[in-house]
Design an enzyme around this catalytic site. Sequence first.
Site, PDB file in Angstrom:
ATOM      1  N   CYS A  99      53.642 -29.160 -16.719  1.00 44.11           N
ATOM      2  CA  CYS A  99      53.293 -30.377 -15.910  1.00 44.11           C
ATOM      3  C   CYS A  99      54.822 -31.136 -15.971  1.00 44.11           C
ATOM      4  N   CYS A 104      53.277 -30.960 -12.322  1.00 46.23           N
ATOM      5  CA  CYS A 104      53.090 -32.099 -11.851  1.00 46.23           C
ATOM      6  C   CYS A 104      54.202 -33.117 -11.406  1.00 46.23           C
ATOM      7  N   LYS A 107      56.771 -31.887  -8.834  1.00 39.05           N
ATOM      8  CA  LYS A 107      56.034 -31.766  -7.471  1.00 39.05           C
ATOM      9  C   LYS A 107      55.784 -33.092  -7.103  1.00 39.05           C
ATOM     10  N   TYR A 241      46.304 -24.909  -4.521  1.00 40.47           N
ATOM     11  CA  TYR A 241      46.911 -26.226  -5.009  1.00 40.47           C
ATOM     12  C   TYR A 241      48.417 -26.014  -4.644  1.00 40.47           C
ATOM     13  N   GLU A 245      50.920 -27.521  -1.787  1.00 38.29           N
ATOM     14  CA  GLU A 245      51.699 -28.634  -2.061  1.00 38.29           C
ATOM     15  C   GLU A 245      53.179 -28.268  -1.838  1.00 38.29           C
ATOM     16  N   HIS A 508      39.771 -55.655   1.946  1.00 37.39           N
ATOM     17  CA  HIS A 508      40.191 -55.605   3.392  1.00 37.39           C
ATOM     18  C   HIS A 508      41.597 -55.950   3.498  1.00 37.39           C
ATOM     19  N   GLU A 513      38.337 -49.056   0.927  1.00 35.94           N
ATOM     20  CA  GLU A 513      37.187 -49.794   1.255  1.00 35.94           C
ATOM     21  C   GLU A 513      36.322 -49.155   2.275  1.00 35.94           C
TER      22      GLU A 513
HETATM   23  P1  FAD Z   1      51.250 -26.172 -20.535  1.00 32.46           P
HETATM   24  O1  FAD Z   1      51.702 -27.482 -20.071  1.00 32.46           O
HETATM   25  O2  FAD Z   1      51.833 -24.987 -19.752  1.00 32.46           O
HETATM   26  O3  FAD Z   1      52.171 -25.896 -21.988  1.00 32.46           O
HETATM   27  C1  FAD Z   1      52.238 -24.525 -22.765  1.00 32.46           C
HETATM   28  C2  FAD Z   1      53.518 -24.399 -23.269  1.00 32.46           C
HETATM   29  O4  FAD Z   1      53.334 -23.449 -24.421  1.00 32.46           O
HETATM   30  C3  FAD Z   1      54.834 -24.173 -22.414  1.00 32.46           C
HETATM   31  O5  FAD Z   1      55.724 -24.975 -22.754  1.00 32.46           O
HETATM   32  C4  FAD Z   1      54.852 -22.495 -22.924  1.00 32.46           C
HETATM   33  O6  FAD Z   1      56.429 -22.236 -22.745  1.00 32.46           O
HETATM   34  C5  FAD Z   1      54.645 -22.732 -24.391  1.00 32.46           C
HETATM   35  N1  FAD Z   1      54.357 -21.425 -25.002  1.00 32.46           N
HETATM   36  C6  FAD Z   1      53.705 -20.495 -24.472  1.00 32.46           C
HETATM   37  N2  FAD Z   1      53.357 -19.409 -25.271  1.00 32.46           N
HETATM   38  C7  FAD Z   1      54.005 -19.779 -26.350  1.00 32.46           C
HETATM   39  C8  FAD Z   1      54.310 -19.155 -27.497  1.00 32.46           C
HETATM   40  N3  FAD Z   1      53.901 -17.930 -28.065  1.00 32.46           N
HETATM   41  N4  FAD Z   1      54.973 -19.784 -28.756  1.00 32.46           N
HETATM   42  C9  FAD Z   1      55.332 -21.127 -28.238  1.00 32.46           C
HETATM   43  N5  FAD Z   1      55.211 -21.520 -27.296  1.00 32.46           N
HETATM   44  C10 FAD Z   1      54.359 -21.183 -26.184  1.00 32.46           C
HETATM   45  N6  FAD Z   1      47.798 -30.892 -12.993  1.00 32.46           N
HETATM   46  C11 FAD Z   1      47.498 -32.088 -12.625  1.00 32.46           C
HETATM   47  O7  FAD Z   1      46.576 -32.677 -13.336  1.00 32.46           O
HETATM   48  N7  FAD Z   1      48.297 -32.549 -11.573  1.00 32.46           N
HETATM   49  C12 FAD Z   1      49.130 -32.039 -10.878  1.00 32.46           C
HETATM   50  O8  FAD Z   1      49.479 -32.625  -9.847  1.00 32.46           O
HETATM   51  C13 FAD Z   1      49.503 -30.876 -11.340  1.00 32.46           C
HETATM   52  N8  FAD Z   1      50.505 -30.481 -10.567  1.00 32.46           N
HETATM   53  C14 FAD Z   1      50.896 -28.893 -10.850  1.00 32.46           C
HETATM   54  C15 FAD Z   1      51.756 -28.191  -9.959  1.00 32.46           C
HETATM   55  C16 FAD Z   1      52.283 -27.290 -10.576  1.00 32.46           C
HETATM   56  C17 FAD Z   1      53.499 -26.795  -9.502  1.00 32.46           C
HETATM   57  C18 FAD Z   1      51.985 -26.434 -11.455  1.00 32.46           C
HETATM   58  C19 FAD Z   1      52.295 -25.248 -12.004  1.00 32.46           C
HETATM   59  C20 FAD Z   1      50.843 -27.023 -12.367  1.00 32.46           C
HETATM   60  C21 FAD Z   1      50.216 -28.424 -11.888  1.00 32.46           C
HETATM   61  N9  FAD Z   1      49.424 -29.045 -12.617  1.00 32.46           N
HETATM   62  C22 FAD Z   1      48.716 -30.167 -12.143  1.00 32.46           C
HETATM   63  C23 FAD Z   1      48.685 -28.288 -13.858  1.00 32.46           C
HETATM   64  C24 FAD Z   1      49.154 -28.668 -15.058  1.00 32.46           C
HETATM   65  O9  FAD Z   1      50.749 -28.421 -15.257  1.00 32.46           O
HETATM   66  C25 FAD Z   1      48.617 -27.837 -16.300  1.00 32.46           C
HETATM   67  O10 FAD Z   1      47.087 -28.026 -16.036  1.00 32.46           O
HETATM   68  C26 FAD Z   1      48.876 -28.415 -17.610  1.00 32.46           C
HETATM   69  O11 FAD Z   1      50.275 -28.184 -17.774  1.00 32.46           O
HETATM   70  C27 FAD Z   1      48.493 -27.452 -18.767  1.00 32.46           C
HETATM   71  O12 FAD Z   1      48.612 -27.797 -19.898  1.00 32.46           O
HETATM   72  P2  FAD Z   1      48.743 -26.707 -21.257  1.00 32.46           P
HETATM   73  O13 FAD Z   1      48.952 -27.594 -22.410  1.00 32.46           O
HETATM   74  O14 FAD Z   1      47.489 -26.147 -21.223  1.00 32.46           O
HETATM   75  O15 FAD Z   1      49.819 -25.826 -21.095  1.00 32.46           O
HETATM   76  P1  NAP Z   2      44.885 -20.840  -7.153  1.00 33.45           P
HETATM   77  O1  NAP Z   2      44.476 -22.218  -6.999  1.00 33.45           O
HETATM   78  O2  NAP Z   2      44.441 -19.828  -8.052  1.00 33.45           O
HETATM   79  O3  NAP Z   2      45.457 -20.175  -5.820  1.00 33.45           O
HETATM   80  C1  NAP Z   2      46.002 -19.014  -5.707  1.00 33.45           C
HETATM   81  C2  NAP Z   2      46.100 -18.923  -4.182  1.00 33.45           C
HETATM   82  O4  NAP Z   2      46.729 -17.494  -4.039  1.00 33.45           O
HETATM   83  C3  NAP Z   2      44.792 -18.501  -3.343  1.00 33.45           C
HETATM   84  O5  NAP Z   2      44.862 -18.747  -2.232  1.00 33.45           O
HETATM   85  C4  NAP Z   2      44.441 -16.747  -3.730  1.00 33.45           C
HETATM   86  O6  NAP Z   2      43.797 -16.401  -2.492  1.00 33.45           O
HETATM   87  C5  NAP Z   2      46.017 -16.541  -3.197  1.00 33.45           C
HETATM   88  N1  NAP Z   2      46.325 -15.057  -4.061  1.00 33.45           N
HETATM   89  C6  NAP Z   2      45.827 -14.502  -5.205  1.00 33.45           C
HETATM   90  N2  NAP Z   2      46.343 -13.313  -5.368  1.00 33.45           N
HETATM   91  C7  NAP Z   2      46.882 -13.217  -4.197  1.00 33.45           C
HETATM   92  C8  NAP Z   2      47.755 -11.795  -3.768  1.00 33.45           C
HETATM   93  N3  NAP Z   2      47.905 -10.969  -4.484  1.00 33.45           N
HETATM   94  N4  NAP Z   2      48.235 -11.746  -2.585  1.00 33.45           N
HETATM   95  C9  NAP Z   2      48.118 -13.105  -1.821  1.00 33.45           C
HETATM   96  N5  NAP Z   2      47.319 -14.155  -2.179  1.00 33.45           N
HETATM   97  C10 NAP Z   2      46.753 -14.203  -3.311  1.00 33.45           C
HETATM   98  O7  NAP Z   2      46.566 -20.922  -7.906  1.00 33.45           O
HETATM   99  P2  NAP Z   2      47.804 -21.857  -7.820  1.00 33.45           P
HETATM  100  O8  NAP Z   2      47.758 -22.460  -6.541  1.00 33.45           O
HETATM  101  O9  NAP Z   2      48.934 -21.093  -8.358  1.00 33.45           O
HETATM  102  O10 NAP Z   2      47.514 -23.040  -9.024  1.00 33.45           O
HETATM  103  C11 NAP Z   2      47.126 -22.743 -10.339  1.00 33.45           C
HETATM  104  C12 NAP Z   2      46.509 -23.960 -10.899  1.00 33.45           C
HETATM  105  O11 NAP Z   2      47.353 -25.230 -11.079  1.00 33.45           O
HETATM  106  C13 NAP Z   2      45.155 -24.604 -10.162  1.00 33.45           C
HETATM  107  O12 NAP Z   2      43.990 -24.075 -10.511  1.00 33.45           O
HETATM  108  C14 NAP Z   2      45.373 -26.071 -10.597  1.00 33.45           C
HETATM  109  O13 NAP Z   2      44.329 -26.391 -11.359  1.00 33.45           O
HETATM  110  C15 NAP Z   2      46.570 -26.361 -11.106  1.00 33.45           C
HETATM  111  N6  NAP Z   2      47.419 -27.342 -10.211  1.00 33.45           N
HETATM  112  C16 NAP Z   2      46.833 -28.343 -10.022  1.00 33.45           C
HETATM  113  C17 NAP Z   2      47.544 -29.035  -9.053  1.00 33.45           C
HETATM  114  C18 NAP Z   2      47.114 -30.673  -8.759  1.00 33.45           C
HETATM  115  O14 NAP Z   2      46.348 -31.227  -9.449  1.00 33.45           O
HETATM  116  N7  NAP Z   2      47.650 -31.414  -7.651  1.00 33.45           N
HETATM  117  C19 NAP Z   2      48.589 -28.736  -8.353  1.00 33.45           C
HETATM  118  C20 NAP Z   2      49.097 -27.587  -8.572  1.00 33.45           C
HETATM  119  C21 NAP Z   2      48.200 -26.914  -9.543  1.00 33.45           C
HETATM  120  P3  NAP Z   2      42.107 -16.024  -2.724  1.00 33.45           P
HETATM  121  O15 NAP Z   2      41.528 -17.539  -2.661  1.00 33.45           O
HETATM  122  O16 NAP Z   2      41.954 -14.968  -1.819  1.00 33.45           O
HETATM  123  O17 NAP Z   2      41.902 -15.768  -3.985  1.00 33.45           O
END
Ligand code: FAD
Ligand code: NAP
Length: 535
Positions: A99, A104, A107, A241, A245, A508, A513
């Site tokens: 994140c 997040c 982004k 997502y 985005e 408003h 609203e």
């Molecule tokens: P992470 O935050 O992924 O943390 C896991 C950590 O563990 C990482 O630092 C990883 O490197 C480390 N790790 C992995 N394996 C090991 C190991 N074996 N030993 C030691 N360390 C290890 N969520 C929202 O709510 N709002 C958003 O707007 C949003 N936008 C997003 C945009 C993008 C582009 C992406 C990719 C995700 C977004 N998300 C958003 C999703 C959000 O980032 C994740 O849901 C959240 O970070 C998950 O937290 P986590 O603790 O499960 O894992």
């Molecule tokens: P995702 O929501 O699972 O979407 C993946 C997309 O890729 C889908 O449209 C899927 O299509 C397509 N796809 C999968 N395999 C493919 C392939 N082989 N070739 C072409 N297209 C393929 O995954 P994500 O967008 O990577 O996000 C991951 C997670 O991050 C989300 O579930 C979300 O919870 C979190 N996130 C949250 C936010 C937020 O809160 N604003 C922002 C970003 C990320 P199909 O529908 O056909 O499977």
Amino acid sequence: MAAVLCFRNVTLRFIQNRNTNLVFSVKTKLAPSLARHFSTSYFEPASRENFQYDLIVIGGGSGGLAAAKEASNLGAKVCVLDYVTPSPRGSKWGLGGTCVNVGCIPKKLMHQAALLGEAIEDAKSYGWVFPQAENIAHNWETLKEAVQGHIKSVNWVTRVELRDKKVEYINGLGSFLDANTVHAVVKGTERKLTGKYILIAVGGRPRYPNIPGALEYGITSDDIFSLTKPPGKTLVVGAGYIGLECAGFLNGLGYKATVMVRSILLRGFDQQMAQIIEAEMRHKGVNFLHRCIPKKVDKLPDGKLNVTWQNEQKQEFNDVFDTVLFAIGRRALTQDLHLEKAGVRTAADGEKIDAVDEQSNVPNVYAVGDVLYKRPELTPVAIHAGRLLARRLFADSKQCMDYDNVATTVFSPLEYGCVGLSEEVAIERFGADNVEVYHGYYKPTEFFIPQKNYANCYLKVVAKREDSQKVLGLHFIGPSAGEVIQGFAAAIKLNLTVKDLMETVGIHPTIAEEFTRINITKRSGKDPNPASCCS
Ligand code: FAD
Ligand code: NAP
């Protein structure tokens, strides 16, 4: 069972929790520095059972850090391992997880940069004059530096916070040796750590498709926010997502963006809302390729990328892009954990962990966040689940995470915020005759002067049809949809009804609203467009 001892400046609370672990917490009126020394030097949890730690957290992201800090607050001895394997493009980052570093936060900052570009255009209609620049341009390098600077400051604050909370941070890759022992590789040296409880919070990383050139030349969300050169004309593969985005903010920053959609946009979301999002993104200039999948990526002599793709009829097409960004979902990082050594089973997908109240099939091994099977991959979900788990393990809490009615927003960049059920799921669950859908288009006041497109500003309320009409889902497309939806999410938790909404007096002129003004049901067939031009 809990016992409380009060001294003049210190209150000690001993708790026997449901796992028969005796823990304590200290509340003190002493200066914080003195209190810290007092709490750790003189009082050790009585039943640490020869483990080095009460809790070892593998993964220092949203969920892991929240659990670690809460557990430490409750008196547990905690360490967190966090290690980032560089992306195939070589991107790497600091403590804090997805994140903060590649999710997040960067982004939202790039989303904001795109919105500011729009605001500059709007400002001209409101009388602002920009005499120095006829064509206002955006500088990618400046944005990238600013975003990365902010991330570094968050990394630093996170480290300080862990130190202050007496959570040991180990910058090492962790894996299981057995259910209580973790092997850590720290800068080439090895450590063996033992813990009463182990929390798996390793999150996930982006997937790559198995096609020629994807890994060599493609990037993912792990790389886009630190890209050293402007992305240029970009193909975004995936319409979840992340795909929408990224395409949204790139287009807003002035780069041509194309989204390749394999099946539908935003699987799992209300599909009417997804179609409106697409209409709005198209209106802003994003191109969509429907029912297509990439076949290969070739690098041309000038460094550009020639992408070949196929449609459903197996016809092949190609185009040249500066950047190809894969946003096709994320894989849980469980492969390196040697789960089998601890006896932890993965779910049906072979990667994620299927837990009940975050507890895996091995009683002392827990999991939170993105690594959990069939749970929303969202930061606040990981944080909340992590905190509640720590309270169940180290205090006498019984409260479990409620994964229902979690609000979320797609920053696309006209935002789509929602909470609860989509129209499709509500109908599937309760039957079309038992579901009432209120809906309406609206015109944000501030859109009038710059004559912005309001055709896609839309909201709907999905409710039960009976009695006071309990609200099942709220959906809103418009500016700041995330801010609009958040408060209503609390109302849904308190069993919001359509009657409650109708009896609420609006503020408003706001866009939130609009939820208090709903009065047209889909069933009525009445025109959901606003009646007047400007109120
Ligand atoms: P992470 O935050 O992924 O943390 C896991 C950590 O563990 C990482 O630092 C990883 O490197 C480390 N790790 C992995 N394996 C090991 C190991 N074996 N030993 C030691 N360390 C290890 N969520 C929202 O709510 N709002 C958003 O707007 C949003 N936008 C997003 C945009 C993008 C582009 C992406 C990719 C995700 C977004 N998300 C958003 C999703 C959000 O980032 C994740 O849901 C959240 O970070 C998950 O937290 P986590 O603790 O499960 O894992
Ligand atoms: P995702 O929501 O699972 O979407 C993946 C997309 O890729 C889908 O449209 C899927 O299509 C397509 N796809 C999968 N395999 C493919 C392939 N082989 N070739 C072409 N297209 C393929 O995954 P994500 O967008 O990577 O996000 C991951 C997670 O991050 C989300 O579930 C979300 O919870 C979190 N996130 C949250 C936010 C937020 O809160 N604003 C922002 C970003 C990320 P199909 O529908 O056909 O499977």
